[in-house]
Design an enzyme around this catalytic site. Structure first.
Site: not given
Length: 300
Positions: A159-160
């Site tokens: 994620a991210s």
């Protein structure tokens, strides 16, 4: 202001490519420290079995399993990208575990220089982190893939900033329950003025330099200060989008309008959206790579 309050202020003003709930958890750890307690957890670092009185990370135990499966002559370097990503190892990695972009980059350099290593597998389980150092490491991974095949295994979260880096690999493989995406940037401003006023405290800042104390926590943000913060967030978001587009072979517009639009997607949806290439376990990926290489080693 003691060093922990200074760290909290810095955290809140840092542009983050990190899932919000993880930053909130880190802030709770820091708050416990501010209150005089011990850090509440080390959520981003698996501690695994004890051997000879020393703890061995879960990844190290996993690496040994995979090495036994693949052989002992070298060929595939496995690099863990686990936990919150920061530029340098420090208090955050000490308290909560995580990955330093500098240390990861050094491990990648070692793998690239090792003539017995023909392929690189990045084992990703990260909610993201600070933006600092991420683009530079992404460029390093993108350069590495021009020389040796690089595969990212989502096991179980990219994620991210974790996805930012994973996207620079030749291929992204996710476990069925893996989650990928969360492409976006945010920062935070803490306005303490009302709470201070309620407690009869008024802070006066004495400074030099027109904008030196812009965004301080003792007064609300002005429209101008908010616009400056938004511009910084937009700049980092543009970097993030451009790098994902480069890594995935799509246009920046494709990333902005698709790819979850800031959401993290489970494997099936992530594959449909173009975030990942295939679904499979780490063992599946290793077996496939072993077909191209005689065995497995770990870069240190």
């Amino acid at each position: 202001m003691d060093r922990y309050h200074a760290i909290l202020a810095e955290w809140l003003n840092t542009p983050w490519a990190l899932r919000r709930e993880v930053l909130q958890a880190h802030v709770r750890v820091l708050a416990a420290k501010l209150a005089g307690g011990a850090p509440a957890y080390r959520a981003m670092e698996d501690e695994g079995p004890i051997n000879g009185g020393e703890r061995i990370s879960a990844f190290e135990a996993r690496r040994r399993d995979v090495q036994a499966m693949a052989g002992n002559g070298g060929g595939i370097a496995v690099l863990p990208l686990h936990g919150t990503i920061v530029q340098r190892a420090g208090m955050m990695t000490e308290w909560c575990g995580g990955t330093s972009t500098q240390q990861f980059g050094a491990a990648l350099d070692a793998a690239m220089a090792d003539e017995t290593v023909g392929q690189i597998l990045i084992d990703v389980d990260s909610p993201g982190g600070s933006v600092y150092g991420v683009q530079e490491l992404g460029d390093q991974i993108a350069a590495a893939r021009k020389v040796k095949p690089v595969v990212a295994s989502v096991n179980s979260l990219a994620a991210s900033a974790g996805y930012w880096l994973a996207a620079q690999a030749h291929e992204i493989v996710s476990i069925k329950t893996g989650t990928s995406g969360s492409i976006g940037i945010y920062t935070a401003h803490e306005d303490m003025s009302a709470a201070l006023e309620k407690n009869g405290v008024k802070v006066t800042l004495v400074s030099a330099g027109k904008h030196k104390v812009d965004g301080n926590p003792f007064e609300p943000l002005s429209d101008e200060q908010r616009a400056v913060m938004q511009e910084r967030v937009d700049t980092f978001y543009g970097m993030f989008v451009a790098d994902v587009a480069r890594g995935r072979g799509v246009t920046p517009a494709d990333v902005r309008k698709g790819f979850g639009e800031g959401r993290a997607l489970l494997a099936d949806d992530a594959k449909a959206a173009g975030l990942i290439d295939r679904i499979g376990t780490v063992d599946d990926t290793v077996r496939r790579l072993v077909g191209k290489s005689a065995s497995l080693t770990r870069a240190h």
